[in-house]
Design an enzyme around this catalytic site. Structure first.
Site, mmCIF file in Angstrom:
data_model
loop_
_atom_site.group_PDB
_atom_site.id
_atom_site.type_symbol
_atom_site.label_atom_id
_atom_site.label_comp_id
_atom_site.label_asym_id
_atom_site.label_seq_id
_atom_site.Cartn_x
_atom_site.Cartn_y
_atom_site.Cartn_z
ATOM 1 N N HIS A 1 4.658 -24.851 4.743
ATOM 2 C CA HIS A 1 6.021 -24.322 4.744
ATOM 3 C C HIS A 1 6.926 -24.889 5.834
ATOM 4 O O HIS A 1 8.016 -25.384 5.563
ATOM 5 C CB HIS A 1 5.996 -22.790 4.863
ATOM 6 C CG HIS A 1 7.371 -22.203 4.877
ATOM 7 N ND1 HIS A 1 8.085 -22.004 6.029
ATOM 8 C CD2 HIS A 1 8.186 -21.834 3.857
ATOM 9 C CE1 HIS A 1 9.264 -21.517 5.733
ATOM 10 N NE2 HIS A 1 9.358 -21.403 4.423
ATOM 11 N N HIS B 1 4.486 -16.272 -4.099
ATOM 12 C CA HIS B 1 5.120 -17.012 -3.003
ATOM 13 C C HIS B 1 4.072 -17.631 -2.069
ATOM 14 O O HIS B 1 3.312 -16.911 -1.437
ATOM 15 C CB HIS B 1 6.000 -16.016 -2.227
ATOM 16 C CG HIS B 1 6.767 -16.601 -1.105
ATOM 17 N ND1 HIS B 1 6.621 -16.171 0.193
ATOM 18 C CD2 HIS B 1 7.698 -17.579 -1.082
ATOM 19 C CE1 HIS B 1 7.440 -16.851 0.970
ATOM 20 N NE2 HIS B 1 8.108 -17.712 0.230
HETATM 21 O O1 G3P Z 1 10.746 -19.282 -3.219
HETATM 22 C C1 G3P Z 1 11.629 -18.734 -2.325
HETATM 23 C C2 G3P Z 1 11.224 -18.890 -0.919
HETATM 24 O O2 G3P Z 1 10.050 -19.626 -0.848
HETATM 25 C C3 G3P Z 1 12.266 -19.502 -0.075
HETATM 26 O O3 G3P Z 1 12.026 -19.299 1.247
HETATM 27 O O4 G3P Z 1 11.386 -20.004 3.454
HETATM 28 O O5 G3P Z 1 9.708 -18.898 2.042
HETATM 29 O O6 G3P Z 1 10.395 -21.205 1.560
HETATM 30 P P1 G3P Z 1 10.809 -19.878 2.100
HETATM 31 CA CA CA Z 2 9.215 -21.676 -0.379
#
Ligand code: G3P
Ligand code: CA
Length: 245
Positions: free
Chosen positions: A49, A7
């Site tokens: 992000h 992630h």
């Molecule tokens: O890949 C799942 C996750 O990235 C979704 O949430 O907010 O971390 O982009 P976020």
């Molecule tokens: Ca994400």
């Protein structure tokens, strides 16, 4: 085998969504790297992000209101972490160049951040940019915005597409049945608190929950044969999977 998806890269020691985080993810042997894409005022696709740069840099403001050059004057960091003055917000092209140099053969999971902002035409731009690089690895497009997924399906009928969601709603199930996307990526905290939804997800098969950072959750998903899990705890998930399989 449950795929382990890093992630925002692997960012325990370096800022999330940066080239060092992607290098760390490669070093761990994660099966896939997840990134988030926004667009700058002057039209560059950048990997970051939030809609604003405040949390992950020492700058301030909306990405859509700043040029790439302005954004790249700032240092990067994780939430409340130290600043990395020599690490800047990367462009999508920076990452694609890096992956080509590394002969990357695993999977790139691209989250298109159109859930809060509208970036008209971003889907085609992403596809055009990817085509320039002729990637020799798998690509998955994901978004919380179901319209974005529909657009990807129209523009790239054979692409792998996944719906990000908090819970698996009837709308999400219908979208998958209609063929708008192939996989569902639900929030693990919701999934584990609603046993019926967990059982449904297990039965559907094409499900990769996020963000699966706790040992017990990783263990359960791997044992239950989920297609994948998206995690910040990449090394722990990989070690656990090795011990189970
Ligand atoms: O890949 C799942 C996750 O990235 C979704 O949430 O907010 O971390 O982009 P976020
Ligand atoms: Ca994400």
């Amino acid at each position: 085998m449950t795929e382990v998806i890093a992630h925002r890269g692997f960012h325990n020691h370096v800022p999330e969504n940066t080239l060092p985080a992607f290098a760390s993810a490669l070093a761990t042997n994660a099966d896939a790297i997840e990134i988030d894409l926004h667009r700058t005022k002057d039209g560059h696709l950048v990997i970051i992000h939030d809609e604003i740069i405040d949390r992950t840099t020492n700058g301030h403001g909306f990405i859509k209101a700043l040029t790439l050059a302005q954004i790249q004057t700032y240092a990067t960091r994780n939430t409340n972490g130290p600043l990395f003055y020599d690490v800047q917000v990367p462009t999508f092209r920076d990452l694609l160049t890096y992956l080509a140099e590394k002969n990357f053969t695993r999977t790139l999971v691209i989250e298109v951040k159109t859930d809060k902002l509208n970036y008209p035409g971003i889907e085609q731009e992403i596809l055009d940019t990817l085509a320039e690089f002729d990637p020799q690895y798998s690509v998955i497009f994901q978004s919380f915005n179901l319209n974005t997924l529909h657009t990807f399906r129209e523009l790239a009928p054979t692409a792998e597409i996944a719906a990000l969601t908090f819970i698996i709603t009837p709308k999400v199930l219908m979208g998958r049945r209609r063929g708008d996307f192939d996989y569902i990526h639900p929030d693990i905290t919701k999934l584990k608190s609603i046993p019926l939804m967990y059982a449904l997800a297990k039965r559907i098969g094409h499900v990769r929950p996020w963000n699966v950072d706790q040992y017990a959750d990783q263990q359960r998903l791997i044992r239950d044969g989920f297609a994948g899990l998206i995690t910040n705890e990449v090394q722990k998930a990989l070690a656990l999977r090795d011990s189970i399989n």
